[in-house]
Design an enzyme around this catalytic site. Structure first.
Site, PDB file in Angstrom:
ATOM      1  CG  ASP A 152      30.579  41.036  60.067  1.00 22.00           C
ATOM      2  OD1 ASP A 152      29.395  41.097  60.436  1.00 22.00           O
ATOM      3  OD2 ASP A 152      31.098  40.008  59.601  1.00 22.00           O
ATOM      4  CD1 TRP A 167      44.768  40.547  28.216  1.00 22.09           C
ATOM      5  CD2 TRP A 167      45.008  40.376  30.448  1.00 22.09           C
ATOM      6  NE1 TRP A 167      43.853  41.394  28.801  1.00 22.09           N
ATOM      7  CE2 TRP A 167      43.967  41.304  30.176  1.00 22.09           C
ATOM      8  CE3 TRP A 167      45.341  40.108  31.776  1.00 22.09           C
ATOM      9  CZ2 TRP A 167      43.264  41.954  31.171  1.00 22.09           C
ATOM     10  CZ3 TRP A 167      44.627  40.758  32.781  1.00 22.09           C
ATOM     11  CH2 TRP A 167      43.608  41.671  32.476  1.00 22.09           C
ATOM     12  CD  GLU A 210      27.982  40.881  63.909  1.00 24.52           C
ATOM     13  OE1 GLU A 210      27.018  40.268  63.449  1.00 24.52           O
ATOM     14  OE2 GLU A 210      29.154  40.514  63.728  1.00 24.52           O
TER      15      GLU A 210
END
Length: 670
Positions: free
Chosen positions: A326, A80, A380
Site C-alpha cells: 500500500d 503491572w 499500489e
C-alpha cells in the site's frame, strides 16, 4: 556505457540512464551492506530473536530501544508494577534482554513494556509483539502472551500457488458477514471462502490483517506490524483460514502497509524509546501531511531489518502467498506525490525521488522471491514510475504487478460526465490496455476505494436511488435495466483486456448496494454499512443474482482459457459513431455494442477468413438479458467481394450487449 534491459526496452529512458543505473547500484550496495556476504532471508530474521520466545527452561524477551535508559516488563505477571526481577539488561547496540523462569509467564497473560529515557518514560506495546488485544471497556490495547501448548498444525503443507494469473477477490474479514457487527476469521473461513471458490477467483486479498487501533482506518494505520488483528480472532484461527484456502486451491495475500505507521505511542511505534527518529525520519520529513502518520526511515539499517523481517514473518509464520504494497507512491517521492500531475519522464528522475525507498523496494521484492519464487508482489502506485513491475535483474524494482489505478478512475469519469451515446469505444480500449510493455498490471473496474462513504460503486452510480425500489424482477425499470447491462459490459471489458491479473472487491460482483462506512462517531458507531448482504445475491426474486451468475461465468472462462496468460490484446475494430468495439485475445473475440438504442443486424467485423462460436453473452436470459443472440449458430466470415477480398464476421449486435466468441478450427477451400 553499462546498460540495463529496462533502458534498452524504452528509448525514452536513455536520457535518464545515469539516474537509473545509480539507483540500481545503490540498491545492490545496500544489499551487500546489510547481508554482509549472506542472504536477505537470513538478514530478515529479527522476529526470531526480538520479541517474546519460549526457551527450554523459561522465557526470553528482547527489544531494540537505543535511547532507553531502562526497560521493565509490566503486566498480569507482576500486577503491572516495575519490579527488579522484571528489569531488562542492556546487552549492547541499543538491545535489551530479559530472561524469565517458566512459571513467571503463561499463555494468555497480558503485558507491556515500561521504557525509561532521560527526562521521561512511557508504557509501550513491544515493537515485535505477535499478539495484541483490546480491552472491551477501555479500548486500550495490550500485548498478550501467545504460546499455546499445541502449536497450529498445518494440513495443506504442499500448497504452491504456481504461475496462474491472479484473479483476486479483495476482502475484509470484519465486514464479510451479514450482521451489523465485526465478523471473525472462523466465519470468513467457513462462510466466505466457499463463496470465493464458487465464484471462480483463485486469490484472496485480505485487508486489515496487521493490528490497527482504529477499525475505521480499513487497516491502513498499523500499530503492531507482527500481530494479526485480534478483533477478528486468534492467530491460530487466521492460520486455519489460510490453510483451508490453500486446501481449496486459493492463494491468500495481504495488504502490507510499510508506507507509514500510526502515531500512537502506547500501542504503536511513535516515540517508542522517547525519540521519534528511532523508526522514522526526524522533523517534517517524518510526518505524512495527509495521513497524520509517521514515515519510516528506509535509509536506516535497523528499520530495514524490522520491515524485511516483517515480510519474512508473514510469508513463513502464516504462509501467506504475497502482498499488495500500500502507498507505494507516497514512499517513492519526498512530496508523497500529493497533488502532483506526473506528465513526463523528468518527474521520475529528478531530485524528488527518495532513493532510500527505491533501494527498499529492491530488497523487499528480492527477499519475497528468495523465500517463495511464486509469491505475489503487487504495487499500489499511481505515478507511473517506469520499472516498478520490471524484474530486478533488468533494472526494475521487482514487483510482479502494479495496480492499474487509472482504469477505475476512467470508468467513474465516463459514467459521471459522458452521456451513454457519446462513449468513445476506441478511447475505452486505449484506457483499458494502456500500460508499459515490460510490466504486468492488476486491472479492475472498482475496488474498495470506490465503495467507501463519499464515493459510489459502479452499480450505485448507474442505478442510484432505484437500487432501493426496483431490484425485484417483477418491477420493470429502464434505469435498472441500463445499469445491469452496463455493469456486465464494463466488468467484461475490464477483465478480458486485463494486463496480467484482475481484481474485484467482495460483493461488487453482484452489485452490492450502497457504500462502506465503518463504525465511527459520525454514524453512532454503527456497523450497518460495514457488512455484506450475501443473501440478496441468492434471492431468486431479486436481480442481483444475475450479476453474480454472469461474473461466475466470466471468471470460469478466464480461468479455464488461461486468458490472462495471453499477453497480446488486439483492437480488431472500433466504430465511434456506431459505438461498436471488437478486440481479440488469442482465439477469443469480444464484441461490444455500447450504443444505448441501436441494435445492428448483420454487422460486419473485419477479420481474416475464419469461423467462430458464441461462448456466452451479456444478453442471455440467465444473466437478466433478453436472450436475443443465437448460440447454436456457427459464424463464418464472408468475403466482401472475391475470395481474396476482406472478410467480415456478420453478427447481430443488440444495443448495450457484449458477446464472447471462440475461434473454431477452419480450413480454407481454395
Amino acid at each position: 556505457m553499462e546498460t540495463l534491459k529496462l533502458i534498452e526496452n524504452d528509448p525514452w529512458l536513455k536520457n535518464h540512464a545515469p539516474v537509473i543505473l545509480s539507483r540500481y547500484h545503490a540498491a545492490v550496495k545496500k544489499e551487500h551492506e546489510v547481508t554482509n556476504g549472506g542472504n536477505l532471508r537470513d538478514f530478515a530474521s529479527g522476529y526470531l530473536w526480538y520479541g517474546l520466545h519460549r526457551t527450554t527452561d523459561g522465557w526470553v524477551l528482547r527489544d531494540w530501544a537505543p535511547n532507553a535508559t531502562a526497560v521493565y516488563l509490566i503486566g498480569q505477571c507482576n500486577d503491572w508494577s516495575e519490579q527488579e526481577a522484571y528489569r531488562f539488561q542492556s546487552i549492547g547496540d541499543g538491545n535489551w534482554e530479559l530472561l524469565l523462569d517458566e512459571n513467571q509467564l503463561k499463555h494468555g497473560d497480558l503485558y507491556a513494556f515500561s521504557i525509561h529515557w532521560n527526562g521521561g518514560k512511557g508504557t509501550r506495546i513491544p515493537a515485535w509483539v505477535t499478539r495484541a488485544v483490546q480491552d472491551d471497556e477501555t479500548k486500550i490495547f495490550t500485548a498478550q502472551v501467545w504460546s499455546p501448548e499445541s502449536p497450529y498444525e498445518w494440513k495443506n503443507t504442499g500448497y504452491n500457488r504456481g504461475g496462474d494469473a491472479p484473479l483476486i477477490y479483495e476482502s475484509h474479514v470484519g465486514m464479510a458477514g451479514e450482521e451489523a457487527r465485526v465478523h471473525t476469521y472462523n466465519e470468513f473461513r467457513l462462510d466466505v471462502l466457499p463463496r470465493i471458490k464458487k465464484a471462480g477467483y483463485n486469490t484472496v486479498q485480505l485487508m486489515a490483517i496487521p493490528e490497527h487501533p482504529y477499525y475505521g482506518s480499513f487497516g491502513y494505520h498499523v500499530s503492531s506490524f507482527f500481530a494479526a488483528s485480534s478483533r477478528f480472532g486468534t492467530p491460530d484461527e487466521l492460520k486455519a483460514l489460510i490453510d483451508d484456502a490453500h486446501g481449496m486451491g486459493l492463494a491468500v495475500i495481504i495488504d502490507l502497509v510499510h508506507s507509514h505507521a500510526v502515531k500512537n505511542e502506547n500501542e504503536g511505534l511513535g516515540k517508542y524509546d522517547g525519540t521519534k527518529y528511532q523508526f522514522f525520519h526526524d522533523g517534517p520529513k517524518g510526518e505524512h501531511p495527509a495521513w497524520d502518520s509517521y514515515c519510516f526511515n528506509y535509509g536506516k539499517n535497523e528499520v530495514l531489518h524490522f520491515l524485511l523481517s516483517n515480510i519474512r514473518y508473514w510469508l513463513e509464520e502464516y504462509k501467506f502467498d504475497g502482498f499488495r504494497f500500500d502507498g507505494v507512491t507516497s514512499m517513492l517521492y519526498y512530496d508523497h506525490g500529493l497533488g502532483k500531475a506526473f506528465t513526463g519522464y523528468d518527474d521520475y528522475y529528478n531530485g524528488g525521488v527518495d532513493e532510500e525507498a527505491t533501494s527498499y523496494f529492491y530488497l523487499a521484492n528480492k527477499l519475497i522471491h528468495e523465500i517463495n519464487p511464486n509469491a505475489l508482489s503487487i504495487a499500489e502506485e499511481m505515478s507511473g514510475m517506469p520499472g516498478l513491475a520490471t524484474p530486478l535483474a533488468d533494472g526494475g524494482y521487482g514487483f510482479d504487478y502494479r495496480m492499474a489505478m487509472g482504469v477505475p478512475d476512467y470508468w467513474i469519469k465516463l459514467i459521471k460526465e459522458v452521456a451513454d451515446e457519446n462513449w468513445d469505444v476506441g478511447h475505452i480500449f486505449y484506457e483499458l490496455t494502456s500500460k508499459r510493455m515490460d510490466e504486468k498490471v492488476v486491472s479492475y473496474a472498482e475496488s474498495h476505494d470506490q465503495a467507501l462513504v463519499g464515493d459510489k460503486t459502479i452499480i450505485f452510480r448507474l442505478i442510484d436511488k432505484e437500487m432501493y425500489f426496483s431490484m425485484r424482477k417483477d418491477q420493470p425499470n429502464l434505469a435498472v435495466e441500463r445499469g445491469i447491462a452496463l455493469h456486465k459490459m464494463i466488468r467484461l471489458a475490464t477483465a478480458a483486456s486485463a494486463g496480467g491479473a484482475y481484481l474485484n472487491f467482495m460483493g461488487n460482483e453482484f452489485g452490492h448496494p450502497e457504500w462502506i462506512d465503518f463504525p465511527r462517531e459520525g454514524n453512532n458507531w454503527s456497523c450497518k454499512h460495514a457488512r455484506r448482504l450475501w443473501s440478496i445475491s441468492e434471492d431468486p426474486e431479486l436481480r442481483f443474482h444475475w450479476l453474480s451468475d454472469f461474473d461466475r461465468e466470466m471468471m470460469q472462462w478466464i480461468r479455464e482459457a488461461r486468458l490472462l496468460d495471453i499477453p497480446e490484446v488486439y483492437n480488431r475494430f472500433n466504430n465511434k459513431g456506431d459505438q461498436i468495439l471488437a478486440f481479440q485475445r488469442g482465439d477469443y473475440l469480444l464484441v461490444f455494442n455500447f450504443n444505448p438504442v441501436n441494435s445492428y443486424t448483420g454487422y460486419g467485423i473485419p477479420l481474416e477468413a475464419s469461423k467462430y462460436k458464441v461462448l456466452f453473452d451479456t444478453d442471455e436470459q440467465r444473466f437478466g438479458g433478453q436472450g436475443r443472440i443465437d448460440h447454436e449458430m456457427i459464424y463464418y466470415t464472408r468475403p466482401s467481394g472475391g475470395i481474396t477480398s476482406q472478410h467480415y464476421l456478420n453478427l447481430y449486435l443488440p444495443a448495450r450487449t457484449a458477446m464472447v466468441l471462440k475461434k473454431e478450427p477452419f480450413r480454407r477451400i481454395r
